[in-house]
Each structure stands twice: as C-alpha cells, then as structure tokens.
Design a protein around this motif. Structure first.
Motif, mmCIF file in Angstrom:
data_model
loop_
_atom_site.group_PDB
_atom_site.id
_atom_site.type_symbol
_atom_site.label_atom_id
_atom_site.label_comp_id
_atom_site.label_asym_id
_atom_site.label_seq_id
_atom_site.Cartn_x
_atom_site.Cartn_y
_atom_site.Cartn_z
ATOM 1 N N ASN A 99 0.849 -1.243 -0.148
ATOM 2 C CA ASN A 99 0.114 -0.134 0.057
ATOM 3 C C ASN A 99 0.795 1.234 -0.010
ATOM 4 O O ASN A 99 0.554 2.254 -0.599
ATOM 5 C CB ASN A 99 -0.869 0.074 1.244
ATOM 6 N N GLU A 100 2.036 1.226 0.727
ATOM 7 C CA GLU A 100 3.021 2.465 0.818
ATOM 8 C C GLU A 100 3.454 2.616 -0.812
ATOM 9 O O GLU A 100 3.392 3.799 -1.279
ATOM 10 C CB GLU A 100 4.108 2.039 1.564
ATOM 11 N N ALA A 101 3.745 1.329 -1.307
ATOM 12 C CA ALA A 101 4.485 1.427 -2.680
ATOM 13 C C ALA A 101 3.253 1.928 -3.840
ATOM 14 O O ALA A 101 3.349 2.925 -4.483
ATOM 15 C CB ALA A 101 4.662 0.282 -3.210
ATOM 16 N N ARG A 102 1.794 1.640 -3.329
ATOM 17 C CA ARG A 102 0.850 1.960 -4.235
ATOM 18 C C ARG A 102 0.748 3.580 -4.215
ATOM 19 O O ARG A 102 0.307 4.082 -5.230
ATOM 20 C CB ARG A 102 -0.299 1.121 -3.926
ATOM 21 N N ILE A 103 0.525 4.228 -2.905
ATOM 22 C CA ILE A 103 0.375 5.280 -2.551
ATOM 23 C C ILE A 103 1.416 6.193 -3.282
ATOM 24 O O ILE A 103 1.150 7.065 -3.898
ATOM 25 C CB ILE A 103 0.191 5.535 -1.132
ATOM 26 N N LYS A 104 2.692 5.705 -3.223
ATOM 27 C CA LYS A 104 3.952 6.461 -3.857
ATOM 28 C C LYS A 104 3.684 6.590 -5.295
ATOM 29 O O LYS A 104 3.911 7.367 -6.023
ATOM 30 C CB LYS A 104 5.158 5.810 -3.498
ATOM 31 N N GLU A 105 3.379 5.401 -5.981
ATOM 32 C CA GLU A 105 3.253 5.450 -7.266
ATOM 33 C C GLU A 105 1.913 6.267 -7.730
ATOM 34 O O GLU A 105 1.967 6.952 -8.855
ATOM 35 C CB GLU A 105 2.733 3.904 -7.764
ATOM 36 N N LEU A 106 0.926 6.329 -6.882
ATOM 37 C CA LEU A 106 -0.216 7.175 -7.179
ATOM 38 C C LEU A 106 0.361 8.682 -7.086
ATOM 39 O O LEU A 106 -0.149 9.674 -7.821
ATOM 40 C CB LEU A 106 -1.386 7.192 -6.192
ATOM 41 N N GLN A 107 1.032 8.988 -6.362
ATOM 42 C CA GLN A 107 1.781 10.238 -6.145
ATOM 43 C C GLN A 107 2.631 10.724 -7.280
ATOM 44 O O GLN A 107 2.512 12.012 -7.850
ATOM 45 C CB GLN A 107 2.261 10.527 -4.711
ATOM 46 N N LEU A 108 3.450 9.785 -7.673
ATOM 47 C CA LEU A 108 4.050 10.014 -8.982
ATOM 48 C C LEU A 108 3.149 10.166 -10.262
ATOM 49 O O LEU A 108 3.630 11.134 -11.087
ATOM 50 C CB LEU A 108 5.143 8.771 -9.151
ATOM 51 N N ILE A 109 2.168 9.465 -10.319
ATOM 52 C CA ILE A 109 1.307 9.671 -11.387
ATOM 53 C C ILE A 109 0.806 10.962 -11.527
ATOM 54 O O ILE A 109 0.487 11.522 -12.474
ATOM 55 C CB ILE A 109 0.224 8.270 -11.353
#
Length: 195
Positions: A99-109
């Motif tokens: 979930n931390e990785a997903r959140i970071k990915e969403l922030q980057l997107i």
C-alpha cells in the motif's frame, strides 16, 4: 517576439523545457522503481499465500487421516489455526508495504499527469478497504483460535469429571463390596457364636 512571450510566461524558455524534461525523466525513473518494488511485494504476497495453502492442505489431509483412524486431531487443528494467523499477519505486513508503494506510485502518477482527483482518491479508498479486510480476517482467526482453546479446555474438563465420576463409582463399588464382605464375616461370626 519570442523573448517577449517567454518573459510574459506565455511560452516556455529552453531552460524551462530542459528542466521540465529532467523532472519528467526523474519522475518516470521513480515511477519505474516504485512499480518494480510493487511487483516484488506482490510476488512475495502470492508466494506467502501459496505456501499457506500448501501447509494447510497438508494439515487438512493429516487431520482427515487421523479422524478416520479415530485419533485425536486437536493439536493439528490448533497448528492449522496458528499457521493461518501467522500467514495473515505476514500478509498484513506485506500489504502495508504494498500500500505504501501504491500510494507512492499514485503520487508519482499525479505529478506526471498533474491530476490528484477522484481516481486517486478512489484508489486510496480501495487500498484502505483491502487493509481493513485483512485486519478483520486476522481478528476472525484469533477468535477461532480462542474458541478452539475453550472447546479443548472443556473437553479436558469433561474427561477429568468423567474420570473422577468413574473413580467415585469404583470407590463406592469397592466400599459396597467391603461392606458386604464385612457383613458376611459378621454373619459367620454370629453363626459360630450362636452354635
């Protein structure tokens, strides 16, 4: 004319274009790293699920064999619950990392596409719901283990009571037999005295 438009901020200068390109490249690299990390975490979660499935399947088979033979399966059933709890805890831990990785990915997107609207919020809500589901599953497994322990304690208590009752019956029977023996001896003594 171009200088005037750049000065007014209507047209990007070459430096701004280069800076934007470097920033976009850096964000793309970060996104790639986040995606790779996410893929590794997902692979570990799947490996954990597969291992848990294999172990519980083996335990189920052993439980079935012992039940068919009329043997006690309490230890194996408890072991199975403990494996499920341990696996769920591991899955929660990995899910938190994912979930931390997903959140970071969403922030980057969002950085790359300049959006942080409803799609990102919906994705974050999905992540929270998934985590909540795992926590509820762990609570359920802990409750099952507690109920299992209570049932096993009752079974032991019932066996102790049964053994105690059987022992009391045996003592009562022995006392009755001793009483009859003493009465018989008394009758013999009385017969001897009366003669």
């Amino acid at each position: 004319v171009v200088d005037a438009l750049q000065w007014l901020g209507l047209v990007e200068s070459d430096e701004e274009k280069a800076r934007a390109a470097r920033q976009s490249e850096a964000v793309a690299k970060q996104k790639k790293i986040a995606a790779e990390k996410l893929a590794l975490i997902n692979a570990e979660i799947e490996a954990n699920k597969k291992l848990t499935e294999e172990v519980t399947s083996a335990l189920d088979f052993e439980i079935s064999k012992r039940q068919a033979a009329g043997q006690d399966t309490a230890g194996l059933e408890r072991s199975k619950l403990e494996v499920l709890i341990k696996s769920t805890k591991k899955e929660i831990e990995l899910s938190e990392l994912r979930n931390e990785a997903r959140i970071k990915e969403l922030q980057l997107i969002a950085k790359m596409n300049n959006f942080a609207g409803d799609a990102a919020k919906d994705r974050l809500k999905e992540i929270e719901e998934e985590q909540l589901g795992l926590v509820k599953n762990l609570e359920s497994l802990n409750q099952q283990l507690e109920i299992f322990d209570i049932k096993q304690a009752k079974i032991k208590s019932d066996k102790i009571k049964q053994a105690s009752a059987e022992s009391a019956k045996e003592r009562a029977k022995a006392a009755e037999e001793e009483k009859k023996r003493l009465e018989k001896e008394q009758e013999e003594i009385d017969k001897i005295i009366i003669k």
